[in-house]
Design a protein around this motif. Structure first.
Motif, PDB file in Angstrom:
ATOM      1  N   GLY A 159      -9.119  -5.850  -3.746  1.00 40.46           N
ATOM      2  CA  GLY A 159      -9.375  -4.570  -4.535  1.00 40.46           C
ATOM      3  C   GLY A 159     -10.920  -4.265  -4.714  1.00 40.46           C
ATOM      4  N   LYS A 210     -14.342  -2.731  -5.361  1.00 33.23           N
ATOM      5  CA  LYS A 210     -14.942  -1.350  -5.479  1.00 33.23           C
ATOM      6  C   LYS A 210     -16.269  -1.164  -5.021  1.00 33.23           C
ATOM      7  CE  LYS A 210     -14.394  -2.166 -10.006  1.00 33.23           C
ATOM      8  NZ  LYS A 210     -14.279  -1.835 -11.303  1.00 33.23           N
ATOM      9  N   TRP A 256       0.091   7.596 -14.428  1.00 35.90           N
ATOM     10  CA  TRP A 256      -0.915   7.319 -13.427  1.00 35.90           C
ATOM     11  C   TRP A 256      -2.035   8.532 -13.332  1.00 35.90           C
ATOM     12  CZ3 TRP A 256       0.431   2.982 -10.718  1.00 35.90           C
ATOM     13  CH2 TRP A 256       1.608   2.550 -10.796  1.00 35.90           C
ATOM     14  N   LEU A 269      -6.422   6.359  -9.628  1.00 27.97           N
ATOM     15  CA  LEU A 269      -7.396   5.542 -10.034  1.00 27.97           C
ATOM     16  C   LEU A 269      -7.116   4.684 -11.191  1.00 27.97           C
ATOM     17  CD1 LEU A 269     -10.401   8.233  -9.520  1.00 27.97           C
ATOM     18  CD2 LEU A 269      -9.169   6.692  -7.790  1.00 27.97           C
ATOM     19  N   ASP A 270      -6.296   5.252 -12.146  1.00 28.03           N
ATOM     20  CA  ASP A 270      -5.786   4.555 -13.334  1.00 28.03           C
ATOM     21  C   ASP A 270      -4.297   4.460 -13.590  1.00 28.03           C
ATOM     22  OD1 ASP A 270      -8.687   4.419 -14.205  1.00 28.03           O
ATOM     23  OD2 ASP A 270      -8.486   6.732 -14.956  1.00 28.03           O
ATOM     24  N   GLU A 279      -8.379   1.152 -15.576  1.00 30.60           N
ATOM     25  CA  GLU A 279      -8.573   1.072 -14.207  1.00 30.60           C
ATOM     26  C   GLU A 279      -7.370   0.430 -13.278  1.00 30.60           C
ATOM     27  OE1 GLU A 279     -12.258  -0.780 -13.146  1.00 30.60           O
ATOM     28  OE2 GLU A 279     -13.595   0.985 -13.789  1.00 30.60           O
ATOM     29  N   LEU A 280      -7.115   1.049 -12.317  1.00 29.29           N
ATOM     30  CA  LEU A 280      -5.923   0.435 -11.426  1.00 29.29           C
ATOM     31  C   LEU A 280      -6.263  -1.014 -11.058  1.00 29.29           C
ATOM     32  CD1 LEU A 280      -3.411   1.613 -10.100  1.00 29.29           C
ATOM     33  CD2 LEU A 280      -4.541   1.977  -8.134  1.00 29.29           C
ATOM     34  N   GLY A 304      -5.708  -1.147  -6.722  1.00 29.21           N
ATOM     35  CA  GLY A 304      -6.755  -0.702  -6.810  1.00 29.21           C
ATOM     36  C   GLY A 304      -8.057  -1.097  -6.026  1.00 29.21           C
ATOM     37  N   PRO A 305      -8.890  -0.219  -5.607  1.00 26.69           N
ATOM     38  CA  PRO A 305      -9.284   0.877  -6.615  1.00 26.69           C
ATOM     39  C   PRO A 305      -8.694   2.076  -6.488  1.00 26.69           C
ATOM     40  CG  PRO A 305     -11.013   0.662  -4.838  1.00 26.69           C
ATOM     41  CD  PRO A 305      -9.827  -0.480  -4.586  1.00 26.69           C
ATOM     42  N   LYS A 318      -0.921   1.364  -1.238  1.00 27.32           N
ATOM     43  CA  LYS A 318      -1.962   0.687  -2.010  1.00 27.32           C
ATOM     44  C   LYS A 318      -3.215   0.330  -1.266  1.00 27.32           C
ATOM     45  CE  LYS A 318       1.217  -2.578  -3.783  1.00 27.32           C
ATOM     46  NZ  LYS A 318       1.807  -3.342  -4.668  1.00 27.32           N
ATOM     47  N   TRP A 319      -4.198   0.330  -2.199  1.00 22.86           N
ATOM     48  CA  TRP A 319      -5.526  -0.082  -1.365  1.00 22.86           C
ATOM     49  C   TRP A 319      -5.944   0.780  -0.473  1.00 22.86           C
ATOM     50  CZ3 TRP A 319      -1.584  -4.005  -0.962  1.00 22.86           C
ATOM     51  CH2 TRP A 319      -1.583  -5.016  -2.229  1.00 22.86           C
TER      52      TRP A 319
END
Length: 514
Positions: free
Chosen positions: A243, A245, A298, A345-346, A351-352, A358-359, A374-375
């Motif tokens: 994940g 960033k 979300w 994003l959250d 934060e996710l 995440g991110p 995801k991702w």
């Protein structure tokens, strides 16, 4: 009779170089550990991981469904241990002819070099290509250089330890390491007991149903929004992406007039279009009553806003999502343009987390979890239906969550007294829930449950409770069923999760004390 058979078996086993095999397996373990550490650092490849990913990508969807719904993430642990065993057997087999080779080349260091280079060459030129990772690991995240470096380093570590075991250590014990018959019988007994215990443990894991359970109705209501650390996780990977960033970008391309690349900060700066949706996600492999389900808040950028900026071209009708781990999935353009679909994003105000994508991840309320990629790294607007990772293995590409009611408290097989409050959740994707009915006599008669109103949103599960006074002691089968927001009742005919998602009424047994 039995002692004679064992004696003959022992006589044959004594002729086998089992100690060389054991030395090879023992010498191979640090090499595997080294490549694992290098893999975590992005500097190499870990063969057991590649083998598991290769297998997961090719086993039939119905087999995969069984392991996911009965073991959840435990299925990965079983796959990992199986793969580790295989990659410890391989160096054990390499070790068997070590002394024979050393005598033929008549030079200890040449034998050492061969054992440092040949296993690495086999891994790089045979094992990795067979497992779909490309020659020299060219298709892995570490690339050719990382794959070559990690495998050569691992092989030379293996060769050094094997040479020590079979040359240096053996010279100190010229009498050898042979077992007596009594020691052999004792070792065999320990092996049998260990194997039985292992099989029993695995059988217990596989047989145990993974139900959604709360200790009480109060606890259930307190977790109407699932705590992030309790939210279910199912992925195709043995080791999920970290994940990262730093350097992350989201590409929007395909049948668009204005392709774009966004950094994470670009998306977070879009305060004008930030949106929050509270939605329930459920894994398509979840059994009726299972715990592969959760509800979260979300927050992110509406998919429709990004697609509007990109200016979707005529003829486009599907949107494909591509992820860091190679995962792909798609949804119809109409679903992507739905006001509730997000690039999230959250999660729950923070934060996710990496384990939840995440991110950035996709949220498309109303569809099973496999569509919530995801991702995320790329959004592609295309013409024609997209068959993603799971869909290519036979899973549904429609994906609307089936209406279901779950009895979540008291736990199955609980002993209750003269009065009890039964509780649970009901969901129907983005269609809402209008009613839940409960039967305490195995489906003979039904009563209406009380729904918790309002629900967190029209995209979430609805919690319900049903006060009950048993007519007497004994065993009672409690059954629940739901009706969606459009008045369509839940399907009563049981269906397994593969390939459209599970169907049928959930039930538990309660034992009423006399």
């Amino acid at each position: 009779m039995v002692p004679a058979v064992l004696a003959r078996l022992w006589a044959r086993l004594k002729k086998l170089p089992w100690y060389r095999f054991a030395a090879g397996a023992l010498a191979g373990a640090p090499g595997l550990a080294l490549t694992f550490a290098m893999r975590l650092g992005g500097l190499g490849v870990f063969l057991p991981e590649i083998a598991v990913d290769f297998t997961v990508g090719r086993i039939p969807g119905n087999v995969e469904s069984f392991f996911i719904r009965t073991m959840g993430e435990g299925a990965k642990i079983l796959a990992l241990f199986t793969s580790l065993a295989v990659f410890l057997v391989i160096p054990g087999l390499y070790a068997v002819p070590y002394r024979w080779i050393e005598k033929r080349v008549k030079n200890r260091w040449i034998a050492f070099a061969l054992y440092g280079l040949v296993p690495a060459a086999i891994a790089l030129f045979a094992i990795l290509p067979l497992l779909g990772a490309g020659f020299l690991g060219s298709l892995t995240a570490a690339g050719t250089s990382g794959a070559v470096f990690s495998q050569v380093l691992s092989s030379f570590l293996f060769a050094a330890l094997l040479d020590y075991f079979l040359v240096d250590l053996a010279s100190r014990h010229p009498e050898g390491f042979s077992l007596s018959r009594r020691q052999f019988l004792a070792a065999a007994g320990i092996l049998v007991v260990g194997a039985v215990a292992t099989l029993y443990g695995l059988g217990t894991i596989v047989a145990r149903p993974a139900r959604l359970v709360f200790a009480s109705v109060d606890e259930m209501f307190s977790k109407e929004e699932t705590p992030t650390d309790e939210f279910y996780v199912v992925t195709k990977n043995l080791l999920d992406p970290p994940g990262d960033k730093v350097g992350w970008q989201l590409t929007v391309d395909g049948l668009v007039a204005v392709p774009a690349n966004y950094t994470l900060q670009n998306l977070r700066d879009r305060a004008d279009s930030a949106q929050q949706e509270t939605a329930t996600l459920e894994c398509v492999s979840n059994e009726v009553g299972g715990n592969l389900i959760g509800t979260a808040r979300w927050t992110g950028v509406p998919l429709a806003a990004l697609l509007a900026d990109a200016q979707v071209q005529p003829g486009a009708d599907w949107v494909a999502f591509t992820c860091v781990d190679g995962y792909t999935v798609g949804v119809p353009l109409a679903k992507a343009l739905n006001a509730t679909s997000l690039v999230a994003l959250d999660m729950n105000g923070f934060e996710l987390p990496p384990k939840h994508g995440g991110p950035a991840r996709i949220i498309v309320p109303g569809l099973y979890g496999m569509f919530h990629a995801k991702w995320l790294t790329k959004i592609s607007v295309v013409s024609g239906e997209v068959l993603g990772f799971w869909q290519q293995k036979g899973w549904t590409n429609r994906g609307a969550i089936r209406t279901t009611a779950i009895v979540a408290t008291p736990p199955h097989n609980s002993v209750v007294g003269s009065a009890v409050t039964i509780g649970g959740v009901a969901l129907a994707g983005d269609r809402g829930i209008s009613a839940v009915q409960v039967s305490t006599d195995g489906g003979q008669t039904w009563g209406n449950a009380t729904l918790k109103t309002p629900p967190l949103s029209g995209l979430t599960w609805v919690m319900w409770k049903f006060p009950w006074t048993p007519p007497g002691g004994g065993s009672y089968r409690i059954v629940a069923r739901a009706v969606d927001g459009g008045g369509v009742p839940q399907e009563s005919t049981p269906a397994p999760p593969f390939s459209e998602g599970a169907a049928g009424y959930d039930s538990i047994t309660l034992l009423v004390s006399g």
